[in-house]
Design an enzyme around this catalytic site. Structure first.
Site, mmCIF file in Angstrom:
data_model
loop_
_atom_site.group_PDB
_atom_site.id
_atom_site.type_symbol
_atom_site.label_atom_id
_atom_site.label_comp_id
_atom_site.label_asym_id
_atom_site.label_seq_id
_atom_site.Cartn_x
_atom_site.Cartn_y
_atom_site.Cartn_z
ATOM 1 N N GLU A 113 37.559 10.651 11.725
ATOM 2 C CA GLU A 113 37.533 12.007 11.167
ATOM 3 C C GLU A 113 37.922 13.010 12.239
ATOM 4 O OE1 GLU A 113 37.555 14.347 9.168
ATOM 5 O OE2 GLU A 113 37.382 13.381 7.221
ATOM 6 N N GLU A 122 30.661 10.501 6.018
ATOM 7 C CA GLU A 122 31.070 10.809 7.390
ATOM 8 C C GLU A 122 29.884 10.626 8.329
ATOM 9 O OE1 GLU A 122 34.598 14.045 6.336
ATOM 10 O OE2 GLU A 122 32.623 14.821 6.825
ATOM 11 N N ASP A 173 0.836 -1.192 0.000
ATOM 12 C CA ASP A 173 0.000 0.000 0.000
ATOM 13 C C ASP A 173 0.875 1.248 0.000
ATOM 14 O OD1 ASP A 173 -1.689 2.058 0.469
ATOM 15 O OD2 ASP A 173 -2.432 1.325 2.395
ATOM 16 N N HIS A 206 31.070 13.874 0.584
ATOM 17 C CA HIS A 206 31.725 14.356 -0.626
ATOM 18 C C HIS A 206 31.524 13.322 -1.732
ATOM 19 C CE1 HIS A 206 34.643 16.618 2.275
ATOM 20 N NE2 HIS A 206 33.393 16.989 2.398
ATOM 21 N N GLU A 221 32.487 9.697 0.094
ATOM 22 C CA GLU A 221 33.143 9.673 1.406
ATOM 23 C C GLU A 221 32.042 9.958 2.417
ATOM 24 O OE1 GLU A 221 36.225 12.663 1.459
ATOM 25 O OE2 GLU A 221 36.862 12.190 -0.576
ATOM 26 N N GLU A 257 34.784 8.117 9.042
ATOM 27 C CA GLU A 257 34.494 8.215 7.614
ATOM 28 C C GLU A 257 34.726 6.871 6.951
ATOM 29 O OE1 GLU A 257 36.107 11.544 5.355
ATOM 30 O OE2 GLU A 257 36.816 10.154 3.806
ATOM 31 N N ARG A 259 31.514 18.897 -2.786
ATOM 32 C CA ARG A 259 31.706 18.784 -1.337
ATOM 33 C C ARG A 259 30.508 19.227 -0.494
ATOM 34 N NH1 ARG A 259 36.858 18.241 0.513
ATOM 35 N NH2 ARG A 259 36.467 19.660 2.239
ATOM 36 N N ARG A 287 40.846 22.847 -0.354
ATOM 37 C CA ARG A 287 39.684 22.065 0.045
ATOM 38 C C ARG A 287 38.492 22.920 0.468
ATOM 39 N NH1 ARG A 287 40.395 16.645 1.142
ATOM 40 N NH2 ARG A 287 42.381 15.924 0.342
ATOM 41 N N GLU A 330 34.914 16.428 -7.477
ATOM 42 C CA GLU A 330 34.356 16.100 -6.167
ATOM 43 C C GLU A 330 33.440 17.238 -5.740
ATOM 44 O OE1 GLU A 330 37.428 16.003 -3.158
ATOM 45 O OE2 GLU A 330 35.989 15.930 -1.529
HETATM 46 N N1 GLU Z 1 33.685 17.177 7.653
HETATM 47 C C1 GLU Z 1 33.923 18.123 6.583
HETATM 48 C C2 GLU Z 1 32.618 18.490 5.895
HETATM 49 O O1 GLU Z 1 31.708 18.831 6.563
HETATM 50 C C3 GLU Z 1 34.913 17.624 5.585
HETATM 51 C C4 GLU Z 1 36.254 17.212 6.114
HETATM 52 C C5 GLU Z 1 37.084 16.577 5.008
HETATM 53 O O2 GLU Z 1 37.686 17.308 4.218
HETATM 54 O O3 GLU Z 1 37.073 15.352 4.896
HETATM 55 O O4 GLU Z 1 32.460 18.464 4.700
HETATM 56 MG MG MG Z 2 36.322 13.515 5.353
#
Ligand code: GLU
Ligand code: MG
Length: 393
Positions: free
Chosen positions: A198, A143, A63, A254, A141, A205, A344, A325, A342
């Site tokens: 992490e 986390e 359902d 990511h 990735e 992670e 993020r 990053r 990637e």
């Molecule tokens: N924890 C971080 C985020 O909120 C990323 C850390 C990392 O570069 O792995 O995206």
């Molecule tokens: Mg990370």
């Protein structure tokens, strides 16, 4: 927890008969027919193995009106159509009472796909890519946090350790739990690339190797279930909330992505700027152009926006980079078949089917419109003056 016989054979061309046989030799007594609702929450109907053949014939009616985001009561009957390639056995429990699972597509009783099925949404988007000659490869990735359970078994926000990035035991008390998780995932045929502590206390992670996008989405929903389940066996509570602790880094997901054309990486071009093809530049431009809209799907909770703040390596600005990053889109240095971008911003509370479909749609739009990405910003945006940020838009 080790499972004696089931080694996840190649199921890419599995027939119903193969699945029935595998279930039999492995003493599977119950089978979970899994799918997700619009929020990406796992739902399942559990059937005894005696009904397996009926289920494999795609004959289990449910359902749909009781599932978040599905249909109104007047049009509520839906069928679960199992994808045989997704047959897995959970590596825990009594050896005589194994539980297996199949991920299902959702169809109307007349056999047509139900448009509100998130897995179907990703399938549709993947076929739009296929019309342009592309298949999407993704790696994530994921986390998450491990918290202690409170007195009444309820989750707390007290972490089990005070460990930090890449720390070793005895600081990292979550290591046993994480090993248990990775072990369970590998027994279920997951390609775990790496797993580590992490940056925040209690934060971990797990990285999944690149695979086709549908497989990645299936793996993410399964990973969330396995992580929660194994953590519980260690007396811990796993949380995929994007920002459970105000003073610490949040959890991202990511997402590495690339397109293949005729089996080769369509993002690589040794003669292109930065070794990237026009396809890659336009895909990046598409991700940037639709960045704000993508958030509605890749960052679905109010809590998601508590993560997207300065100081915790979460993206804050719409930009891309080959080096640092802090940007929204990062291009790792690998070229050749490993060329990828990637994104993020996504966090692990997203519905992965919808998230991958939306990212692919954004990238393809960039390709269709032949948009060119602006210059990469390789300095740390957080440290640029307001004026420099304005200049770089
Ligand atoms: N924890 C971080 C985020 O909120 C990323 C850390 C990392 O570069 O792995 O995206
Ligand atoms: Mg990370």
């Amino acid at each position: 927890m080790r499972h004696a016989r089931f080694l996840v054979p190649d199921l890419s061309a599995a027939t119903a008969k193969d699945v029935v046989e595998l279930a039999e030799v492995n003493d599977v007594r119950f089978l979970r027919l899994q799918f997700t609702d619009i929020l990406g929450v796992n739902k399942n109907v559990e059937i005894p193995a005696t009904r397996l053949e009926k289920a494999l014939a795609g004959d289990i009616l449910f359902d749909g009106s009781s599932i978040e985001g599905f249909v109104r009561t007047v049009e509520s009957d839906m069928l679960l159509r199992p994808d045989l390639t997704t047959f897995r056995i959970f590596p825990w429990g009594d050896s005589q009472q194994r539980v297996g699972r199949l991920i299902c597509d959702i169809v109307h009783p007349d056999g047509t796909p139900f448009p509100g099925d998130p897995r179907g949404v990703l399938r549709r988007q993947l076929s739009l890519a296929a019309e342009r000659g592309f298949t999407m490869q993704t790696g994530v990735e994921v986390e998450f946090f491990l918290f202690k359970q409170g007195a009444d078994g309820r989750p707390s926000t007290e972490t089990h350790d005070v460990g930090s990035y890449f720390d070793l035991t005895p600081v990292d008390l979550g290591e046993d739990a994480r090993r248990g998780i990775v072990d369970a995932l590998e027994q279920m045929g997951f390609a775990v690339e790496a797993a580590h502590h992490e940056i925040a206390p209690g934060q971990h992670e797990i990285d999944l190797r690149s695979a086709d996008a549908l497989r990645t989405a299936d793996d993410i929903v399964t990973l969330r279930f396995v992580v929660r389940n194994v953590a519980q066996r260690f007396g811990l509570h796993a949380s995929f909330m994007p920002k459970p602790l105000f003073a610490h880094a949040g959890s991202g997901m990511h997402t590495h992505q690339s397109l293949l054309r005729d089996g080769t990486n369509a993002f690589h071009d040794p003669t292109g700027d930065f070794g990237l093809s026009d396809v890659a530049h336009r895909y990046i431009a598409g991700l940037l152009a639709h960045a704000r809209a993508l958030c509605a799907i890749t960052n679905p909770l109010v809590n998601s926006y508590k993560r997207l703040v300065p100081g915790f390596e979460a993206p804050m600005h719409v930009s891309w980079s080959l080096k640092n990053r802090s940007p929204l889109v990062r291009v790792p240095s690998r070229r050749g078949s490993g060329t990828r971008v990637e994104l993020r911003s996504p966090d692990p509370s997203t519905n992965p089917y919808l998230a991958l479909a939306a990212m692919l749609a954004a990238g393809l739009d960039g390709i269709d419109q032949q948009v060119d990405a602006r210059e990469p910003v390789d300095s740390n945006i957080a440290e640029l003056s307001h004026r420099e940020q304005r200049r770089l838009r």
